[in-house]
Scaffold this active site. Structure first.
Site, PDB file in Angstrom:
ATOM      1  N   GLU A 228     -13.988   5.234   0.161  1.00  0.00           N
ATOM      2  CA  GLU A 228     -14.886   4.276   0.816  1.00  0.00           C
ATOM      3  C   GLU A 228     -15.566   4.945   2.015  1.00  0.00           C
ATOM      4  O   GLU A 228     -14.931   5.234   3.026  1.00  0.00           O
ATOM      5  CB  GLU A 228     -14.098   3.039   1.263  1.00  0.00           C
ATOM      6  CG  GLU A 228     -13.434   2.303   0.112  1.00  0.00           C
ATOM      7  CD  GLU A 228     -12.430   1.274   0.590  1.00  0.00           C
ATOM      8  OE1 GLU A 228     -12.842   0.303   1.275  1.00  0.00           O
ATOM      9  OE2 GLU A 228     -11.229   1.435   0.294  1.00  0.00           O
TER      10      GLU A 228
ATOM     11  N   LYS B  69     -15.438   3.460   5.928  1.00  0.00           N
ATOM     12  CA  LYS B  69     -14.210   3.202   6.672  1.00  0.00           C
ATOM     13  C   LYS B  69     -14.220   4.041   7.942  1.00  0.00           C
ATOM     14  O   LYS B  69     -14.491   5.245   7.899  1.00  0.00           O
ATOM     15  CB  LYS B  69     -12.977   3.543   5.840  1.00  0.00           C
ATOM     16  CG  LYS B  69     -12.687   2.571   4.715  1.00  0.00           C
ATOM     17  CD  LYS B  69     -11.239   2.657   4.274  1.00  0.00           C
ATOM     18  CE  LYS B  69     -10.327   2.050   5.316  1.00  0.00           C
ATOM     19  NZ  LYS B  69      -8.913   2.103   4.907  1.00  0.00           N
TER      20      LYS B  69
ATOM     21  N   GLU C 293       0.851  -1.196   0.000  1.00  0.00           N
ATOM     22  CA  GLU C 293       0.000   0.000   0.000  1.00  0.00           C
ATOM     23  C   GLU C 293       0.882   1.239   0.000  1.00  0.00           C
ATOM     24  O   GLU C 293       1.872   1.303   0.733  1.00  0.00           O
ATOM     25  CB  GLU C 293      -0.900   0.065   1.241  1.00  0.00           C
ATOM     26  CG  GLU C 293      -1.980  -0.986   1.341  1.00  0.00           C
ATOM     27  CD  GLU C 293      -2.841  -0.804   2.600  1.00  0.00           C
ATOM     28  OE1 GLU C 293      -2.733   0.264   3.244  1.00  0.00           O
ATOM     29  OE2 GLU C 293      -3.596  -1.728   2.930  1.00  0.00           O
TER      30      GLU C 293
ATOM     31  N   GLU D  29      -9.230   8.499   6.025  1.00  0.00           N
ATOM     32  CA  GLU D  29      -9.457   7.076   5.775  1.00  0.00           C
ATOM     33  C   GLU D  29     -10.507   6.842   4.692  1.00  0.00           C
ATOM     34  O   GLU D  29     -10.489   5.839   4.001  1.00  0.00           O
ATOM     35  CB  GLU D  29      -9.893   6.372   7.065  1.00  0.00           C
ATOM     36  CG  GLU D  29      -8.783   6.207   8.078  1.00  0.00           C
ATOM     37  CD  GLU D  29      -7.666   5.324   7.555  1.00  0.00           C
ATOM     38  OE1 GLU D  29      -7.943   4.171   7.175  1.00  0.00           O
ATOM     39  OE2 GLU D  29      -6.512   5.783   7.506  1.00  0.00           O
TER      40      GLU D  29
END
Length: 487
Positions: free
Chosen positions: A345, A348, A289, A354
């Protein structure tokens, strides 16, 4: 990159024409031939590419089939998913995109103690899809030493061994087994030459793990986020240095004498030196990541579209360069990598960043232009909006309930906030200054602000399962004064 060819007497294990007698010099030349052949094949397998992490913690995301098409449109060569969703694996059939799947953290303990369970997991999650879905990597857990109970840590390697055994049983030898680690496995990372793994995991866990990775010729999967390192100390670290934009800012390691031009290389090499310190200098690194948030909360510096696009475009250029650039400690080494993440998203948990690492909005449109193949020049993309939060926010922030939130969920969150602190919700009790207006929205907003102001230093966020959001506008009224966080 140094690669060792093993075989009896130091020669290739397979020689054509077994009845043919060769001189020592001819045998030496033949050995070199097969060495070069091996290197050629290996370099083809370990190619320069950038892929993307496909998370699904959102209630508004495209279907797996649509997502597979979007991954291809981004020029990704690999995709990593956080599990083994059969619909996702089906969606990537016949796409020629390499796929990395994951054994969830919660299954590690059970799999570590049962070969039968490991066999069952592989039989259910790998065998039905391979080889049409090009599963190439199987990670056992995600950042386990960062986020999971300590009792799981010593069980990761036994689980990896059992999964590897299951793959071997099915002749799935091309699938590499590993686990992903965050930078917090280090207790020292500066200067890079002083990279040292944490003492609580170095001997009992990481050294045997590195031995496994070395023996199986797998990768050390590493999560690298210069954003968080820079955001934690923006006065000491240049933003341009973190974004690969520095032209005259360098850092020379006083011990290794290696010179660095960006923060990413520093972070990666600190892990390289930590592995070397444990006796494993040549294990390949795979960036599991990396990325930069395109938005975040008011108190989160530098989270904006301009910085996100700049970082991700630059890291793609570096990682797809031919010949490979590598890092100062490993010049010329190929570093396969995955950008985080495919989507913003919305479910999250945690700080606003995030939920804003996506290359795409949930409707499938680009947050900003990017080509993970590295072939599109920046000049072909639309201009980026100027950043407006590259300096720390100075002022007060309040935490308010989100308008239109589910009443039952909001009531539950209100009860939670009021049950935690010392007199957190006294002012919204009957007869007190913040009781009126007697509404769930206003009572929850007061409770959220009060709770956050008390516990922010302990790690609390203004999120409450998506029911709260930050505001710089003071919601206080009359004699009712809302607590705030001051930055």
């Amino acid at each position: 990159m140094p690669i060792t060819v093993t075989g009896r007497n130091g020669l290739p294990s397979w020689i054509p024409f077994p009845g043919l007698k060769l001189s020592a010099s001819e045998m030496s030349l033949l050995s070199l031939y097969f060495l070069f052949l091996f290197l050629s094949v290996s370099s083809g397998e370990i190619s320069s590419f950038v892929g993307v992490n496909y998370g699904d913690l959102g209630n508004n995301l495209p279907s797996p089939k649509q997502s597979a098409e979007l991954v291809k449109s981004l020029g990704a060569k690999c995709v990593k998913i956080y599990g083994a969703n059969p619909a996702v694996l089906d969606a990537f059939k016949d796409t020629n995109i390499q796929v990395s799947i994951m054994v969830p953290n919660e299954l590690i303990i059970n799999i570590s103690s049962s070969q039968k369970l490991a066999d069952s997991w592989v039989q259910s999650n790998v065998v039905p899809f391979y080889p049409k879905t090009r599963i190439r990597y199987l990670l056992v857990g995600n950042e386990v030493t960062s986020s999971s109970p300590k009792q799981i840590w010593p069980r990761i390697l036994p689980a990896m061994r059992k999964i590897k055994s299951s793959l071997k049983t099915h002749s799935l030898n091309k699938i590499k087994v590993s686990t992903s680690m965050a930078m917090d496995v280090l207790e020292s990372s500066f200067p890079p030459s002083n990279g040292t793994f944490r003492s609580d995991i170095a001997g009992p866990f990481l050294k045997p793990l590195l031995h496994f990775l070395n023996r199986t010729k797998s990768f050390y999967f590493l999560d690298v986020y210069p954003y968080f390192a820079w955001a934690a100390d923006p006065k000491s670290i240049s933003l341009d240095y973190a974004l690969f934009e520095s032209r005259n800012i360098t850092y020379t390691d006083p011990v290794s004498s290696l010179t660095y031009t960006n923060l990413f290389d520093q972070m990666v090499d600190s892990v390289v030196f930590a592995m070397k310190r444990l006796g494993y200098p040549d294990i390949r690194i795979f960036i599991a990541e990396t990325g930069w948030p395109n938005s975040g909360d008011i108190d989160q510096i530098g989270a904006n579209i301009y910085n996100a696009a700049t970082y991700n475009r630059n890291v793609v250029k570096k990682l797809t360069a031919k010949p490979a650039i590598g890092t100062p400690a490993r010049p010329g080494w190929v570093i396969p990598s995955l950008v985080f993440a495919l989507y913003n998203e919305n479910q999250k948990p945690g700080p606003g960043t995030e939920r804003h690492f996506g290359l795409l909005h949930p409707n499938g449109t680009n947050v900003y232009g990017i080509d993970l193949s590295g072939k599109t020049p920046d000049s072909d993309f639309e201009p980026l909006p100027k950043p407006d939060n590259n300096e720390p926010y100075n002022g007060k922030i309040w935490c308010m309930a989100v308008g239109g939130a589910n009443a039952t969920a909001l009531s539950s969150a209100l009860s939670y906030a009021c049950s935690q602190g010392n007199k957190t919700c006294d002012p919204i009790q009957p007869g007190k200054p913040c009781f009126k207006p007697d509404s769930l929205f206003w009572h929850a907003s007061y409770a959220f602000s009060s709770h956050w102001s008390q516990f922010k230093k302990a790690g609390a966020t203004c999120y409450f399962n998506g029911l709260a959001t930050q505001t710089a506008k003071d919601p206080s009224f009359g004699h009712c004064k809302f607590p705030s966080v001051t930055l």
